[in-house]
Design a protein around this motif. Structure first.
Motif, PDB file in Angstrom:
ATOM      1  N   ALA A 215      61.229   7.096  13.631  1.00  0.00           N
ATOM      2  CA  ALA A 215      61.618   8.351  14.063  1.00  0.00           C
ATOM      3  C   ALA A 215      60.885   9.314  13.793  1.00  0.00           C
ATOM      4  CB  ALA A 215      62.938   9.061  14.168  1.00  0.00           C
ATOM      5  N   ASP A 216      60.431  10.210  14.482  1.00  0.00           N
ATOM      6  CA  ASP A 216      59.589  11.467  14.615  1.00  0.00           C
ATOM      7  C   ASP A 216      60.034  12.665  13.539  1.00  0.00           C
ATOM      8  OD1 ASP A 216      57.450  13.451  14.709  1.00  0.00           O
ATOM      9  OD2 ASP A 216      58.720  14.360  15.146  1.00  0.00           O
ATOM     10  N   VAL A 217      61.523  12.510  12.376  1.00  0.00           N
ATOM     11  CA  VAL A 217      62.413  13.582  12.278  1.00  0.00           C
ATOM     12  C   VAL A 217      63.466  12.389  11.564  1.00  0.00           C
ATOM     13  CG1 VAL A 217      62.272  15.840  13.701  1.00  0.00           C
ATOM     14  CG2 VAL A 217      64.397  14.224  13.732  1.00  0.00           C
ATOM     15  N   PRO A 218      63.571  12.185  10.297  1.00  0.00           N
ATOM     16  CA  PRO A 218      64.295  12.049   9.432  1.00  0.00           C
ATOM     17  C   PRO A 218      65.939  11.598   9.927  1.00  0.00           C
ATOM     18  CG  PRO A 218      64.240  13.444   8.167  1.00  0.00           C
ATOM     19  CD  PRO A 218      63.121  14.148   9.839  1.00  0.00           C
ATOM     20  N   ARG A 219      66.472  11.698  10.939  1.00  0.00           N
ATOM     21  CA  ARG A 219      67.799  11.139  11.619  1.00  0.00           C
ATOM     22  C   ARG A 219      67.604  10.000  12.906  1.00  0.00           C
ATOM     23  NH1 ARG A 219      66.482  16.764  12.926  1.00  0.00           N
ATOM     24  NH2 ARG A 219      66.612  16.345  15.659  1.00  0.00           N
ATOM     25  N   PRO A 220      68.846   9.296  12.894  1.00  0.00           N
ATOM     26  CA  PRO A 220      68.972   8.680  14.433  1.00  0.00           C
ATOM     27  C   PRO A 220      68.657   9.284  15.717  1.00  0.00           C
ATOM     28  CG  PRO A 220      70.268   8.415  13.107  1.00  0.00           C
ATOM     29  CD  PRO A 220      69.964   9.870  12.213  1.00  0.00           C
ATOM     30  N   PRO A 221      67.592   8.514  16.244  1.00  0.00           N
ATOM     31  CA  PRO A 221      67.436  10.559  17.810  1.00  0.00           C
ATOM     32  C   PRO A 221      67.957  10.122  18.717  1.00  0.00           C
ATOM     33  CG  PRO A 221      65.894   7.885  17.713  1.00  0.00           C
ATOM     34  CD  PRO A 221      66.854   8.154  16.402  1.00  0.00           C
ATOM     35  N   ARG A 222      68.619  10.601  19.667  1.00  0.00           N
ATOM     36  CA  ARG A 222      69.329  10.533  20.402  1.00  0.00           C
ATOM     37  C   ARG A 222      68.521  11.571  21.732  1.00  0.00           C
ATOM     38  NH1 ARG A 222      74.863   8.789  20.712  1.00  0.00           N
ATOM     39  NH2 ARG A 222      74.900   8.829  23.624  1.00  0.00           N
ATOM     40  N   ALA A 223      69.003  11.000  22.840  1.00  0.00           N
ATOM     41  CA  ALA A 223      68.387  11.866  23.660  1.00  0.00           C
ATOM     42  C   ALA A 223      67.179  12.723  23.447  1.00  0.00           C
ATOM     43  CB  ALA A 223      69.099  12.852  23.864  1.00  0.00           C
ATOM     44  N   VAL A 224      65.784  11.901  23.802  1.00  0.00           N
ATOM     45  CA  VAL A 224      64.641  12.461  22.422  1.00  0.00           C
ATOM     46  C   VAL A 224      63.824  12.411  23.528  1.00  0.00           C
ATOM     47  CG1 VAL A 224      64.263   9.942  21.710  1.00  0.00           C
ATOM     48  CG2 VAL A 224      63.193  12.101  20.062  1.00  0.00           C
ATOM     49  N   ASP A 225      62.325  13.386  24.139  1.00  0.00           N
ATOM     50  CA  ASP A 225      61.427  12.972  24.322  1.00  0.00           C
ATOM     51  C   ASP A 225      61.289  11.904  24.554  1.00  0.00           C
ATOM     52  OD1 ASP A 225      59.335  13.219  25.525  1.00  0.00           O
ATOM     53  OD2 ASP A 225      58.334  15.575  25.282  1.00  0.00           O
TER      54      ASP A 225
ATOM     55  N   PHE B   2      61.422  11.461  31.085  1.00  0.00           N
ATOM     56  CA  PHE B   2      61.178  12.495  30.271  1.00  0.00           C
ATOM     57  C   PHE B   2      61.445  12.415  29.158  1.00  0.00           C
ATOM     58  CE2 PHE B   2      62.774  17.380  28.956  1.00  0.00           C
ATOM     59  CZ  PHE B   2      61.452  17.493  28.240  1.00  0.00           C
ATOM     60  N   ARG B   3      63.151  12.142  28.796  1.00  0.00           N
ATOM     61  CA  ARG B   3      63.764  12.165  27.697  1.00  0.00           C
ATOM     62  C   ARG B   3      64.688  11.071  27.711  1.00  0.00           C
ATOM     63  NH1 ARG B   3      64.312  16.432  24.852  1.00  0.00           N
ATOM     64  NH2 ARG B   3      66.218  16.544  23.415  1.00  0.00           N
ATOM     65  N   ILE B   4      65.163  10.066  26.305  1.00  0.00           N
ATOM     66  CA  ILE B   4      65.703   8.812  26.572  1.00  0.00           C
ATOM     67  C   ILE B   4      66.566   8.533  25.170  1.00  0.00           C
ATOM     68  CG2 ILE B   4      62.833   7.398  27.355  1.00  0.00           C
ATOM     69  CD1 ILE B   4      63.073   6.676  24.183  1.00  0.00           C
TER      70      ILE B   4
ATOM     71  N   PRO C 186      68.289   6.339  23.485  1.00  0.00           N
ATOM     72  CA  PRO C 186      67.761   4.873  22.702  1.00  0.00           C
ATOM     73  C   PRO C 186      68.860   4.467  22.063  1.00  0.00           C
ATOM     74  CG  PRO C 186      66.884   6.991  21.538  1.00  0.00           C
ATOM     75  CD  PRO C 186      67.755   7.836  22.211  1.00  0.00           C
ATOM     76  N   VAL C 187      70.458   5.017  21.660  1.00  0.00           N
ATOM     77  CA  VAL C 187      71.124   3.904  21.276  1.00  0.00           C
ATOM     78  C   VAL C 187      72.287   3.831  22.390  1.00  0.00           C
ATOM     79  CG1 VAL C 187      73.510   5.125  20.663  1.00  0.00           C
ATOM     80  CG2 VAL C 187      71.326   5.929  19.490  1.00  0.00           C
ATOM     81  N   SER C 188      72.086   3.924  23.589  1.00  0.00           N
ATOM     82  CA  SER C 188      72.528   3.439  24.988  1.00  0.00           C
ATOM     83  C   SER C 188      71.605   2.694  25.745  1.00  0.00           C
ATOM     84  CB  SER C 188      73.471   4.501  26.157  1.00  0.00           C
ATOM     85  OG  SER C 188      72.442   5.136  26.823  1.00  0.00           O
ATOM     86  N   ASN C 189      69.969   2.772  25.873  1.00  0.00           N
ATOM     87  CA  ASN C 189      68.944   2.270  26.210  1.00  0.00           C
ATOM     88  C   ASN C 189      69.003   3.570  27.824  1.00  0.00           C
ATOM     89  OD1 ASN C 189      68.447   1.230  24.371  1.00  0.00           O
ATOM     90  ND2 ASN C 189      69.232  -0.811  25.228  1.00  0.00           N
ATOM     91  N   ARG C 190      69.858   4.426  28.599  1.00  0.00           N
ATOM     92  CA  ARG C 190      69.158   5.092  29.049  1.00  0.00           C
ATOM     93  C   ARG C 190      68.500   6.080  29.507  1.00  0.00           C
ATOM     94  NH1 ARG C 190      76.353   5.629  30.397  1.00  0.00           N
ATOM     95  NH2 ARG C 190      76.719   3.069  30.558  1.00  0.00           N
ATOM     96  N   ARG C 191      68.298   6.351  30.622  1.00  0.00           N
ATOM     97  CA  ARG C 191      68.092   7.611  30.565  1.00  0.00           C
ATOM     98  C   ARG C 191      68.543   9.016  30.952  1.00  0.00           C
ATOM     99  NH1 ARG C 191      63.396   6.422  33.532  1.00  0.00           N
ATOM    100  NH2 ARG C 191      62.830   3.628  34.442  1.00  0.00           N
ATOM    101  N   ALA C 192      68.058   9.808  29.762  1.00  0.00           N
ATOM    102  CA  ALA C 192      68.737  10.864  29.340  1.00  0.00           C
ATOM    103  C   ALA C 192      68.722  10.913  30.407  1.00  0.00           C
ATOM    104  CB  ALA C 192      68.608  11.439  27.446  1.00  0.00           C
ATOM    105  N   ASP C 193      67.698  12.209  30.939  1.00  0.00           N
ATOM    106  CA  ASP C 193      66.731  13.040  31.116  1.00  0.00           C
ATOM    107  C   ASP C 193      65.640  12.858  31.902  1.00  0.00           C
ATOM    108  OD1 ASP C 193      65.697  15.182  33.186  1.00  0.00           O
ATOM    109  OD2 ASP C 193      65.795  16.861  31.098  1.00  0.00           O
ATOM    110  N   ASP C 194      66.212  11.911  33.526  1.00  0.00           N
ATOM    111  CA  ASP C 194      64.962  11.628  34.509  1.00  0.00           C
ATOM    112  C   ASP C 194      64.129  12.783  35.445  1.00  0.00           C
ATOM    113  OD1 ASP C 194      63.211   9.339  34.936  1.00  0.00           O
ATOM    114  OD2 ASP C 194      64.535   8.723  36.109  1.00  0.00           O
ATOM    115  N   ARG C 195      63.967  13.906  35.438  1.00  0.00           N
ATOM    116  CA  ARG C 195      63.414  14.976  36.265  1.00  0.00           C
ATOM    117  C   ARG C 195      62.833  14.133  36.694  1.00  0.00           C
ATOM    118  NH1 ARG C 195      63.182  20.476  32.769  1.00  0.00           N
ATOM    119  NH2 ARG C 195      65.527  19.087  31.370  1.00  0.00           N
ATOM    120  N   PHE C 196      61.177  13.632  35.441  1.00  0.00           N
ATOM    121  CA  PHE C 196      59.855  13.441  35.022  1.00  0.00           C
ATOM    122  C   PHE C 196      59.529  11.793  34.911  1.00  0.00           C
ATOM    123  CE2 PHE C 196      59.376  16.964  33.106  1.00  0.00           C
ATOM    124  CZ  PHE C 196      58.477  16.089  32.046  1.00  0.00           C
ATOM    125  N   ARG C 197      58.274  11.023  34.913  1.00  0.00           N
ATOM    126  CA  ARG C 197      58.530  10.606  34.024  1.00  0.00           C
ATOM    127  C   ARG C 197      57.105  10.372  33.436  1.00  0.00           C
ATOM    128  NH1 ARG C 197      60.914   5.855  37.069  1.00  0.00           N
ATOM    129  NH2 ARG C 197      63.168   6.244  37.647  1.00  0.00           N
TER     130      ARG C 197
END
Length: 358
Positions: free
Chosen positions: A102-112, A158-160, A162-173
């Motif tokens: 990851a970019d920062v040392p914590r589990p990623p959630r709703a990340v670009d 735009f934002r994913i 990774p825990v649920s494999n879902r689109r956290a923010d799909d305003r653009f790709r």
């Protein structure tokens, strides 16, 4: 040939700039003690921000390449050693026993999306340079990345999540993230010879089709897309991958300065053939400029024989001029009056040979 072209300027990158940059990065204001070693801040002198893998690996990868070509002085060797000791700091759990870099040392959630994939591109680079730790981290990260690629049908939002494999923010790709995905899969294929990874890379790049000038989000990811296409061409000999490269190439040249301003501060530096970092930013940024330049070199070396003459000419000229444009990303070469007296993050140092920022 019909454009007015400024003269190029020589910069002693390997024997003047590189050693002084390594020395500057070891100044106390640029580092922080963490994970039993010293890692680099994202911005010169910044006190608050977390250390990021993208920034540290963006120093480590070229430092290791430089050391192979020219040898490493004491400062460069220390930089390499410090960051290598901290690599696992960013290797974190995601979900269901899977891990990622990851970019920062914590589990990623709703990340670009590009923030999720680019550290894996850099980890692949380190593994290809011979790092056993990076190879282990890369292969340990691929299962989750593969899940995500398939869940998004290789078109990353735009934002994913990774825990649920879902689109956290799909305003653009962020379409060019698929190039980073393909590159990581090709690196995994090189280490394992598992044909699954090669097929994943092939499937991903097919989604370049039809994207036109809307393909680019971050220019360095567009550059990595070209590297993946060149690698696929080298593996398969299939010129379809060279044909597909027209889309990312066109996006890069759409963001390239094909004129030279000669007014204001720009009278004192060169912008011709520089590249903007993303479609919405009319500026030249060192991180995207240098990484795109490196990707174009790799692509060109693998595909030169299959490229039409006009593409070879454009790529060669861009590679040539970016060495001059890149000179002016360093504060020491800019007119003092062009430097900001107060920066949004960190500090602007007029005599510095490096500005550590993305």
């Amino acid at each position: 040939d019909y454009l007015s072209q400024p003269a190029t300027e020589y910069t002693d990158w390997p024997f003047t700039i590189a050693p002084s940059t390594a020395r500057g990065l070891l100044e106390p204001m640029n580092g922080v003690g963490v994970a039993g070693t010293r890692l680099l801040k994202a911005y010169v002198g910044e006190a608050e921000r977390q250390v990021e893998s993208i920034v540290n690996f963006d120093v480590l990868v070229p430092a290791k390449k430089y050391a192979r070509l020219f040898g490493a002085d004491e400062n460069t060797a220390r930089l390499i050693s410090d960051i290598e000791r901290g690599m696992r700091y960013w290797y974190v759990p995601v979900a269901e026993g899977k891990k990622t870099v990851a970019d920062v040392p914590r589990p990623p959630r709703a990340v670009d999306a590009w923030y999720y994939v680019y550290p894996l591109v850099q980890t692949a680079d380190l593994a290809l340079l011979g790092s056993a730790d990076a190879e282990e981290m890369l292969l340990g990260s691929v299962p989750k990345l593969l899940e995500l690629g398939r869940a998004f049908e290789y078109e990353f939002p735009f934002r994913i999540d990774p825990v649920s494999n879902r689109r956290a923010d799909d305003r653009f790709r962020e379409y060019d993230v698929l190039g980073g995905y393909g590159y990581v899969m090709l690196a995994a294929h090189q280490f394992t010879r598992n044909p699954l990874y090669l097929e994943e890379a092939k499937r991903a790049v097919e989604h370049i089709r039809g994207k036109g000038f809307g393909f680019t989000y971050e220019l360095q990811m567009t550059g990595v897309t070209l590297v993946a296409l060149g690698w696929l061409y080298a593996i398969t000999g299939d010129e379809r991958y060279v044909e597909l490269s027209t889309v990312p190439l066109a996006n890069i040249f759409a963001l390239t300065w094909l004129w030279e301003p000669d007014y204001g501060y720009a009278k004192s530096y060169t912008l011709f053939m520089g590249t903007n970092p993303l479609p919405g930013a009319d500026q030249i940024a060192a991180f995207e400029l240098h990484n795109t330049w490196w990707s174009l070199q790799q692509f060109y070396q693998r595909t030169e024989d299959a490229l039409p003459p006009y593409q070879r000419k454009l790529i060669a000229e861009l590679l040539k001029y970016q060495l001059t444009v890149g000179r002016y990303t360093l504060p020491r070469f800019l007119p003092r009056e062009a430097l900001s007296r107060a920066s949004d993050w960190g500090a602007a140092l007029a005599n510095s040979t490096s500005v550590l920022m993305r």
